[in-house]
Design an enzyme around this catalytic site. Sequence first.
Site, short mmCIF file in Angstrom:
data_model
loop_
_atom_site.label_atom_id
_atom_site.label_comp_id
_atom_site.label_asym_id
_atom_site.label_seq_id
_atom_site.Cartn_x
_atom_site.Cartn_y
_atom_site.Cartn_z
N ASP A 121 0.89 -1.10 0.02
CA ASP A 121 -0.06 -0.17 -0.20
C ASP A 121 1.00 1.18 0.01
O ASP A 121 1.90 1.25 0.38
CB ASP A 121 -0.71 0.10 1.16
CG ASP A 121 -1.90 -1.32 1.38
OD1 ASP A 121 -2.02 -1.74 0.30
OD2 ASP A 121 -2.14 -1.39 2.43
N1 URA Z 1 -1.10 -5.96 3.94
C1 URA Z 1 -1.70 -4.77 4.02
O1 URA Z 1 -2.70 -4.46 4.59
N2 URA Z 1 -1.05 -3.82 3.11
C2 URA Z 1 0.16 -3.99 2.54
O2 URA Z 1 0.66 -3.11 2.13
C3 URA Z 1 0.84 -5.25 2.72
C4 URA Z 1 -0.17 -6.44 3.27
#
Ligand code: URA
Length: 243
Positions: free
Chosen positions: A106
């Site tokens: 993310d």
């Molecule tokens: N899980 C999440 O919630 N975000 C990420 O970026 C990776 C794993």
Amino acid sequence: MSKLTLDRILHTQGFGTRKWCRQLIAAGEISIAGNVITDTNTPLETDGLEFTVLDEPWIYREHIYVALNKPANIECSRKPSHHPGVLTILPDQFTRRDVQPVGRLDHDTTGLLLMSDDGAFIHTQSSPKHHVPKVYVAATQDPVTPELIERLLKGVKLHDEPAPLAAETCRMIDANHLEIVLEQGKYHQVKRMLAAADNHCTALNRSQIGNLKLDELGLAPGEWCYLDAAQLALLTAPFTKQT
Ligand code: URA
């Protein structure tokens, strides 16, 4: 072992079109072992070839395998919309070679991200069939409790997932941090699992993929390095469980 002419070598390494590469060569901008090379007819052995372009040293690589310590506020998507894309951190040559993130983090998740232009490698690493464990450190809004760890280990039901998803391992680090190991890579999985277990993830960092540990790469946020064969082997070596 393979041999290519210099303009083709530069093209494969992301320096631009064949025409542009020939212009660079004609302008005397390419050197090998300190000698300017202007010949575009004689094929050169590519294996281990070291050359400089505009005084910058490069090594021929058939494929690129990179580890990046992703900073926050960088997007992994191909068409970033709100933040700069992850390729802006890497040399322009990588974009021309179609280097891509292996899976996604993310925009606000930090830590270990692999990048490559090897389609087979990207597929193997991101395929759910290959079960590459990923280690995350999550900061939590509410304190980490034994019940929270138990729920994450047992499995929590996420909206739009048919079956509950469980952590491979999960342990408390301190009152507001836990380490969680996942083999799947569902959308926002850590954040959604914590929400489903009635807590909230306030920050997330990926510290390890397979047995490749970000700590051991010594990369500050925003820094990257090429991965050698031994480091790549750590991705698929039997996973050493956290203690
Ligand atoms: N899980 C999440 O919630 N975000 C990420 O970026 C990776 C794993």
